[in-house]
Design a protein around this motif. Structure first.
Motif, PDB file in Angstrom:
ATOM      1  N   ASP A   1       2.946  49.931  18.981  1.00 31.74           N
ATOM      2  CA  ASP A   1       2.242  50.508  19.722  1.00 31.74           C
ATOM      3  C   ASP A   1       0.917  50.157  19.797  1.00 31.74           C
ATOM      4  O   ASP A   1       0.122  50.179  20.836  1.00 31.74           O
ATOM      5  CB  ASP A   1       2.168  52.065  19.240  1.00 31.74           C
ATOM      6  N   LEU A   2       0.522  49.703  18.414  1.00 35.09           N
ATOM      7  CA  LEU A   2      -0.802  48.872  18.638  1.00 35.09           C
ATOM      8  C   LEU A   2      -0.403  47.409  18.265  1.00 35.09           C
ATOM      9  O   LEU A   2       0.503  47.029  17.620  1.00 35.09           O
ATOM     10  CB  LEU A   2      -1.417  49.288  17.416  1.00 35.09           C
ATOM     11  N   ARG A   3      -1.276  46.416  19.163  1.00 35.96           N
ATOM     12  CA  ARG A   3      -0.966  45.154  18.857  1.00 35.96           C
ATOM     13  C   ARG A   3       0.505  44.662  19.272  1.00 35.96           C
ATOM     14  O   ARG A   3       0.882  43.854  18.490  1.00 35.96           O
ATOM     15  CB  ARG A   3      -1.419  44.545  17.666  1.00 35.96           C
ATOM     16  N   ALA A   4       0.659  45.177  20.593  1.00 32.41           N
ATOM     17  CA  ALA A   4       2.101  44.915  21.134  1.00 32.41           C
ATOM     18  C   ALA A   4       2.157  43.302  21.206  1.00 32.41           C
ATOM     19  O   ALA A   4       3.396  42.904  21.411  1.00 32.41           O
ATOM     20  CB  ALA A   4       2.362  45.531  22.312  1.00 32.41           C
ATOM     21  N   ASP A   5       1.163  42.799  21.536  1.00 32.03           N
ATOM     22  CA  ASP A   5       1.026  41.413  21.828  1.00 32.03           C
ATOM     23  C   ASP A   5       1.732  40.387  20.836  1.00 32.03           C
ATOM     24  O   ASP A   5       2.174  39.333  20.939  1.00 32.03           O
ATOM     25  CB  ASP A   5      -0.117  40.854  22.581  1.00 32.03           C
ATOM     26  N   GLU A   6       1.947  41.031  19.326  1.00 29.70           N
ATOM     27  CA  GLU A   6       2.319  40.196  18.352  1.00 29.70           C
ATOM     28  C   GLU A   6       3.706  40.108  18.271  1.00 29.70           C
ATOM     29  O   GLU A   6       4.304  39.566  17.310  1.00 29.70           O
ATOM     30  CB  GLU A   6       1.592  40.717  16.976  1.00 29.70           C
ATOM     31  N   ARG A   7       4.410  41.128  19.180  1.00 29.55           N
ATOM     32  CA  ARG A   7       5.979  40.919  18.787  1.00 29.55           C
ATOM     33  C   ARG A   7       6.536  39.593  18.861  1.00 29.55           C
ATOM     34  O   ARG A   7       7.602  39.257  18.229  1.00 29.55           O
ATOM     35  CB  ARG A   7       6.639  41.811  19.827  1.00 29.55           C
ATOM     36  N   ARG A   8       6.177  38.858  19.819  1.00 30.58           N
ATOM     37  CA  ARG A   8       6.944  37.469  20.087  1.00 30.58           C
ATOM     38  C   ARG A   8       6.797  36.806  18.922  1.00 30.58           C
ATOM     39  O   ARG A   8       7.465  36.082  18.460  1.00 30.58           O
ATOM     40  CB  ARG A   8       6.398  36.774  21.404  1.00 30.58           C
ATOM     41  N   ARG A   9       5.409  36.722  18.413  1.00 27.36           N
ATOM     42  CA  ARG A   9       5.142  35.795  17.194  1.00 27.36           C
ATOM     43  C   ARG A   9       5.797  36.433  16.017  1.00 27.36           C
ATOM     44  O   ARG A   9       6.464  35.434  15.139  1.00 27.36           O
ATOM     45  CB  ARG A   9       3.653  36.174  16.939  1.00 27.36           C
ATOM     46  N   ASP A  10       5.814  37.786  15.639  1.00 25.99           N
ATOM     47  CA  ASP A  10       6.753  38.071  14.836  1.00 25.99           C
ATOM     48  C   ASP A  10       8.160  37.913  14.773  1.00 25.99           C
ATOM     49  O   ASP A  10       8.993  37.655  13.795  1.00 25.99           O
ATOM     50  CB  ASP A  10       6.492  39.605  14.519  1.00 25.99           C
ATOM     51  N   LEU A  11       8.512  38.049  16.034  1.00 26.37           N
ATOM     52  CA  LEU A  11      10.092  37.625  16.426  1.00 26.37           C
ATOM     53  C   LEU A  11      10.410  36.049  15.832  1.00 26.37           C
ATOM     54  O   LEU A  11      11.316  35.822  15.179  1.00 26.37           O
ATOM     55  CB  LEU A  11      10.460  37.811  17.788  1.00 26.37           C
ATOM     56  N   ILE A  12       9.598  35.307  16.184  1.00 25.03           N
ATOM     57  CA  ILE A  12       9.684  33.812  15.980  1.00 25.03           C
ATOM     58  C   ILE A  12       9.653  33.499  14.378  1.00 25.03           C
ATOM     59  O   ILE A  12      10.496  32.974  13.680  1.00 25.03           O
ATOM     60  CB  ILE A  12       8.644  33.154  16.773  1.00 25.03           C
ATOM     61  N   MET A  13       8.805  34.341  13.816  1.00 23.26           N
ATOM     62  CA  MET A  13       8.604  33.951  12.136  1.00 23.26           C
ATOM     63  C   MET A  13       9.855  34.485  11.512  1.00 23.26           C
ATOM     64  O   MET A  13      10.460  34.041  10.661  1.00 23.26           O
ATOM     65  CB  MET A  13       7.173  34.748  11.660  1.00 23.26           C
ATOM     66  N   ALA A  14      10.404  35.813  12.070  1.00 22.71           N
ATOM     67  CA  ALA A  14      11.569  36.380  11.495  1.00 22.71           C
ATOM     68  C   ALA A  14      12.773  35.353  11.711  1.00 22.71           C
ATOM     69  O   ALA A  14      13.733  35.221  10.668  1.00 22.71           O
ATOM     70  CB  ALA A  14      11.779  37.852  11.927  1.00 22.71           C
ATOM     71  N   ALA A  15      12.748  34.852  13.153  1.00 18.49           N
ATOM     72  CA  ALA A  15      14.010  33.960  13.247  1.00 18.49           C
ATOM     73  C   ALA A  15      14.038  32.667  12.252  1.00 18.49           C
ATOM     74  O   ALA A  15      15.082  32.192  11.830  1.00 18.49           O
ATOM     75  CB  ALA A  15      13.870  33.551  14.603  1.00 18.49           C
ATOM     76  N   ILE A  16      12.956  32.166  12.029  1.00 17.19           N
ATOM     77  CA  ILE A  16      12.796  31.255  10.985  1.00 17.19           C
ATOM     78  C   ILE A  16      13.175  31.358   9.706  1.00 17.19           C
ATOM     79  O   ILE A  16      13.587  30.671   9.059  1.00 17.19           O
ATOM     80  CB  ILE A  16      11.177  30.301  11.272  1.00 17.19           C
ATOM     81  N   ALA A  17      12.664  32.666   9.268  1.00 12.87           N
ATOM     82  CA  ALA A  17      13.251  33.260   7.888  1.00 12.87           C
ATOM     83  C   ALA A  17      14.542  33.308   7.921  1.00 12.87           C
ATOM     84  O   ALA A  17      15.127  33.115   6.855  1.00 12.87           O
ATOM     85  CB  ALA A  17      12.361  34.480   7.657  1.00 12.87           C
ATOM     86  N   VAL A  18      15.399  33.687   8.836  1.00 15.43           N
ATOM     87  CA  VAL A  18      16.801  33.999   8.948  1.00 15.43           C
ATOM     88  C   VAL A  18      17.537  32.642   8.760  1.00 15.43           C
ATOM     89  O   VAL A  18      18.306  32.366   7.942  1.00 15.43           O
ATOM     90  CB  VAL A  18      17.270  34.515  10.322  1.00 15.43           C
ATOM     91  N   ILE A  19      17.000  31.466   9.518  1.00 12.89           N
ATOM     92  CA  ILE A  19      17.515  30.389   9.488  1.00 12.89           C
ATOM     93  C   ILE A  19      17.401  29.656   7.944  1.00 12.89           C
ATOM     94  O   ILE A  19      18.172  29.256   7.623  1.00 12.89           O
ATOM     95  CB  ILE A  19      16.809  29.365  10.594  1.00 12.89           C
ATOM     96  N   TYR A  20      16.030  29.637   7.507  1.00 17.81           N
ATOM     97  CA  TYR A  20      15.943  29.353   6.290  1.00 17.81           C
ATOM     98  C   TYR A  20      16.711  29.764   5.170  1.00 17.81           C
ATOM     99  O   TYR A  20      17.208  29.105   4.310  1.00 17.81           O
ATOM    100  CB  TYR A  20      14.476  29.399   6.012  1.00 17.81           C
ATOM    101  N   THR A  21      16.747  31.325   5.218  1.00 19.59           N
ATOM    102  CA  THR A  21      17.764  31.899   4.071  1.00 19.59           C
ATOM    103  C   THR A  21      19.232  31.394   4.207  1.00 19.59           C
ATOM    104  O   THR A  21      19.726  31.451   3.120  1.00 19.59           O
ATOM    105  CB  THR A  21      17.431  33.360   4.126  1.00 19.59           C
ATOM    106  N   ALA A  22      19.555  31.381   5.283  1.00 24.09           N
ATOM    107  CA  ALA A  22      20.929  31.075   5.635  1.00 24.09           C
ATOM    108  C   ALA A  22      21.361  29.552   5.160  1.00 24.09           C
ATOM    109  O   ALA A  22      22.266  29.308   4.771  1.00 24.09           O
ATOM    110  CB  ALA A  22      21.356  31.302   6.962  1.00 24.09           C
ATOM    111  N   PHE A  23      20.353  28.620   5.455  1.00 19.34           N
ATOM    112  CA  PHE A  23      20.477  27.375   4.965  1.00 19.34           C
ATOM    113  C   PHE A  23      20.409  27.223   3.573  1.00 19.34           C
ATOM    114  O   PHE A  23      21.088  26.601   2.927  1.00 19.34           O
ATOM    115  CB  PHE A  23      19.170  26.393   5.441  1.00 19.34           C
TER     116      PHE A  23
END
Length: 473
Positions: free
Chosen positions: A386-408
């Motif tokens: 609800d606050l700082r909604a513009d950070e969603r895209r950034r947070d999604l990218i960081m989480a996706a990289i974390a997924v790739i890293y842990t899976a690797f």
């Protein structure tokens, strides 16, 4: 009368992160890396690990801010995102990996003493096991006195153990030889390409980063919720800088092959080779302080995870009870009984420290992967934005990289440790059965049965491989 709720400051939360991460692993880095690669491979490995773990740290920070109601840390996110049984598996996996990690601390303590007192050998002799057992229960009774007291001691120990590491770094900086560093650059004498060399170090980097979520696990004790994320990031930056320097600098003072042949803890052996015997003594004292401090931090985290899982009905209710000092006493008892049994089992291992290090990493990766996946889900749905909604895209990218890293990392660890993890997960599910029956709930839904079946099959294959010698410990 029960004590009032205890609260931890930002400094204490940061101490939990640094105290959890700076333990046995950092003192073993020179030989562990030199055995697998040279400076180039080591640099690539740290870039991969540092990037992946930084993204994971940012996921923890984001979830702490966006989902403040999930205050049990690692396993709470898995439960919220994927259901009760995956949440249990995350809690159990994280708890048992922490127990195994605690065993590695005792092995390294005794191995360190073994350099001066041969009766301790490589940390898995009868005498070493007896002394470790005494230490386990001394810490047990100290922690029963209260989380706040233990956290205060951890803060003091964290400062004390950083000093020998800084001295090690400064001495090697003064002794830096560019010709040696260049000669070692590509891992002179090692077979295999850079990718294979880097892959061989991956579980080690996971092990030394375990503890990054220390503040998140203790979020219910934080004075301010925002302190959790800030403590995580600050602790990550401090420890990563230390680990990279400890890994890279030995290549500039010694031949890689000589570092690879050193006894663990290799940081002690490196400094001895550079300045003489007093260097080994100095670092060994620092290691003992460091590892005992890390053991204290992880004993707290082990009990807290089991306690929090019991409070959310993912573990039997008996482990959700506190004593008058607000310490999860029953959870602490089970934790230390398991640690005790694992310490005894090291007698039968050929390389107890390496086994515990790799198995700890493998067991912790599954909870980390579930956290990263939940971070992706949460950012995609926009919960808490609800606050700082513009950070969603950034947070999604960081989480996706974390997924790739842990899976690797799971892939890099290899099938052996996936099967050994299944061997632990399968019988551990008995605790879930106990909790569900206690609550008069159905044990599994359809998807849970599928997950459980896969785990059991993996456990059967793992046990068969152990019995036939295809997997050795």
């Amino acid at each position: 009368m029960a004590s009032t709720p205890q609260k931890l400051s930002k400094m204490q939360l940061t101490g939990m992160v640094v105290g959890g991460m700076v333990g046995a692993g950092i003192f073993s880095l020179p030989r562990t890396f030199a055995d697998a690669t040279g400076p180039l491979g080591a640099l690539i490995a740290w870039l991969i690990a540092g990037t992946g773990m930084y993204m994971l740290a940012r996921v923890f920070q984001t979830l702490a801010e966006r989902k403040p109601e999930l205050d049990a840390g690692v396993f709470a996110y898995a439960r919220a995102g994927f259901g009760d049984y995956p949440g249990f598996l995350s809690a159990f996996g994280y708890w048992i990996s922490s127990c195994i990690g605690n065993v590695s601390y005792w092995v390294l303590i005794k191995s360190t003493l073994g350099a001066f007192f041969p009766v301790f050998g490589d940390g898995n002799t009868v005498v070493a096991i007896v002394v470790a057992s005494i230490g386990i229960w001394l810490f047990h009774y100290m922690i029963l006195k209260g989380v706040q007291q233990a956290a205060f001691i951890n803060s003091i120990v964290t400062v004390a153990k950083i000093i020998p590491i800084l001295v090690f770094i400064l001495i090697l900086l003064f002794g830096f030889r560019m010709d040696l560093f260049q000669a070692n650059l590509y891992g002179g004498g090692l077979e295999g390409n850079i990718f294979e060399q880097v892959r061989a170090t991956m579980l080690v980097t996971v092990f030394v980063f375990i503890g990054i979520e220390g503040a998140s696990v203790y979020s219910r004790y934080a004075k301010k919720r925002s302190d959790v994320g800030q403590s995580t990031i600050f602790g990550f930056i401090v420890v990563t800088s230390l680990m990279v320097l400890v890994t890279m600098l030995p290549y500039a003072v010694l031949e890689r092959v000589d570092i690879a042949a050193m006894r663990q803890p290799s940081m002690s052996a490196v400094l001895e080779a550079v300045v003489g015997h007093w260097g080994a003594v100095f670092v060994s004292i620092g290691l003992l302080i460091s590892v005992l401090g890390a053991y204290l931090a992880w004993s707290l985290i082990c009990a807290e995870v089991l306690f929090s899982a019991a409070r959310t009905e993912d573990m039997p209710a008996i482990f959700g009870k506190e004593n008058v000092n607000k310490t999860p006493a029953n959870a602490l008892w089970l934790t230390n009984v398991v640690v005790q049994l694992l310490v005894i089992s090291t007698y039968f291992s050929r390389d107890a420290f390496a086994l515990m290090l790799n198995l700890t990493s493998a067991m912790s990766l599954i909870p980390y992967l579930l956290v990263a996946l939940f971070g992706c889900m949460n950012a995609n749905r926009g919960d808490g934005y609800d606050l700082r909604a513009d950070e969603r895209r950034r947070d999604l990218i960081m989480a996706a990289i974390a997924v790739i890293y842990t899976a690797f990392m799971i892939f890099a660890g290899g099938l052996k440790f996936i099967l050994l993890a299944a061997v632990l997960y399968a019988p551990g599910t008995a605790l879930y059965f106990w909790a569900r029956r206690e609550q008069s709930k159905n044990v599994f839904i359809i998807s849970d049965w599928f997950i459980f079946t896969v785990i059991v099959i993996g456990a059967i294959i793992g046990i068969y491989a152990l019995v036939t010698g295809r997997i050795t410990i």
